[in-house]
Design a protein around this motif. Structure first.
Motif, PDB file in Angstrom:
ATOM      1  N   GLN A  66       0.751  -1.239   0.047  1.00 34.86           N
ATOM      2  CA  GLN A  66      -0.014   0.203  -0.137  1.00 34.86           C
ATOM      3  C   GLN A  66       1.119   1.282   0.085  1.00 34.86           C
ATOM      4  O   GLN A  66       0.377   2.166  -0.482  1.00 34.86           O
ATOM      5  CB  GLN A  66      -0.977  -0.019   1.215  1.00 34.86           C
ATOM      6  N   GLY A  67       1.869   1.094   0.767  1.00 32.40           N
ATOM      7  CA  GLY A  67       2.966   2.495   0.758  1.00 32.40           C
ATOM      8  C   GLY A  67       3.422   2.775  -0.753  1.00 32.40           C
ATOM      9  O   GLY A  67       3.583   3.877  -1.030  1.00 32.40           O
TER      10      GLY A  67
ATOM     11  N   ASP B   7       0.558   4.216  -2.555  1.00 34.61           N
ATOM     12  CA  ASP B   7       0.368   5.741  -2.357  1.00 34.61           C
ATOM     13  C   ASP B   7       1.558   6.697  -2.698  1.00 34.61           C
ATOM     14  O   ASP B   7       0.928   7.514  -3.310  1.00 34.61           O
ATOM     15  CB  ASP B   7       0.573   5.910  -0.739  1.00 34.61           C
ATOM     16  N   LYS B   8       2.551   6.438  -2.904  1.00 38.52           N
ATOM     17  CA  LYS B   8       3.631   7.112  -3.643  1.00 38.52           C
ATOM     18  C   LYS B   8       3.462   7.317  -4.897  1.00 38.52           C
ATOM     19  O   LYS B   8       3.563   8.290  -5.617  1.00 38.52           O
ATOM     20  CB  LYS B   8       4.942   6.410  -3.487  1.00 38.52           C
TER      21      LYS B   8
ATOM     22  N   TYR C 208       0.306   7.417  -6.381  1.00 42.75           N
ATOM     23  CA  TYR C 208      -0.588   8.454  -6.633  1.00 42.75           C
ATOM     24  C   TYR C 208      -0.300   9.756  -6.353  1.00 42.75           C
ATOM     25  O   TYR C 208      -0.716  10.809  -6.976  1.00 42.75           O
ATOM     26  CB  TYR C 208      -1.881   7.980  -5.782  1.00 42.75           C
ATOM     27  N   LYS C 209       0.652   9.950  -5.471  1.00 45.20           N
ATOM     28  CA  LYS C 209       1.123  11.171  -4.922  1.00 45.20           C
ATOM     29  C   LYS C 209       2.104  11.932  -6.211  1.00 45.20           C
ATOM     30  O   LYS C 209       1.926  12.968  -6.572  1.00 45.20           O
ATOM     31  CB  LYS C 209       2.129  11.477  -4.028  1.00 45.20           C
TER      32      LYS C 209
ATOM     33  N   LYS D 275      -0.476  12.572  -9.491  1.00 47.13           N
ATOM     34  CA  LYS D 275      -1.744  13.109  -9.098  1.00 47.13           C
ATOM     35  C   LYS D 275      -2.207  13.961  -9.962  1.00 47.13           C
ATOM     36  O   LYS D 275      -3.652  14.148 -10.150  1.00 47.13           O
ATOM     37  CB  LYS D 275      -1.688  13.966  -7.707  1.00 47.13           C
TER      38      LYS D 275
END
Length: 202
Positions: free
Chosen positions: A48-49, A52-53, A55-56, A59
């Motif tokens: 998941q981490g 998340d990176k 998507y950041k 974005k």
């Protein structure tokens, strides 16, 4: 329609903000922004981490990700065909390829590639496109296994790592008439229609 693969050895969004190689990738499609880009984190077991990176970093694009469970979707081929870019993350190459082949996702990616979807990936996501992979089998040894075969030969990312370099060089000495690529962490390869067109140093 051109077939494109960007093989990234190291760096990228997981290690740096506004990574040059990621900006380079986004300039390859000749389409209006935002681009449809999906992240595949199979090699890290859908960490998941890591997702998340992604998507950041992306974005400003039409970003999504596909998990191992998504590979069983009856619509997975059309979902992937609708993308501009598939971005494959690093991790355990052998595990990733086993999952892909078991679920048929390897065929999905190959079909999408033939239709012009850009394939990109870092480390495991760089070597998987080649005929043969030579990478960690476990914490103590390296081994050879079959890749997707979209590109001839084999690729060794992270060639600056001494242990990996020694193991790969020893294996490479046994490979007759095979195309072998070695990349330091700041080196990347851009292929169009299975031909190397650029080496990008970041």
């Amino acid at each position: 329609m051109d077939r494109t693969i960007l093989a990234i050895s190291g760096g990228g969004f997981s290690e740096e903000d506004q990574a040059y190689i990621d900006e380079y990738l986004l300039k390859i499609p000749r389409k209006q922004e935002p681009l449809k880009i999906a992240f595949i984190a199979t090699a890290s077991n859908d960490a998941q981490g890591y997702i998340d990176k992604f998507y950041k970093a992306f974005k400003n694009e039409q970003s999504s990700h596909l998990t191992i469970n998504d590979f069983d979707s009856p619509h997975i081929q059309e979902i992937v065909n609708d993308l501009d870019i598939v971005y494959v993350g690093g991790g355990n190459t052998q595990y990733m390829l086993e999952i892909w082949k078991k679920t048929g996702f390897d065929v999905v990616l190959s079909n999408a590639y033939q239709k012009g979807v850009i394939l990109a990936g870092i480390s495991a996501g760089a070597m998987c496109w080649f005929e043969t992979c030579f990478s960690e089998k476990n914490e103590e040894e390296f081994g050879e296994f079959e890749g997707l075969g979209l590109l001839k030969g084999s690729l060794c990312p992270h060639y600056n790592d001494k242990e990996r370099r020694i193991a790969f060089d020893h294996w490479a000495s046994t490979q007759k008439n095979s195309t072998l690529y070695t990349l330091l962490d700041n080196e990347n390869l851009h292929f169009i229609n299975e031909k190397l067109v650029a080496k990008i140093i970041t």
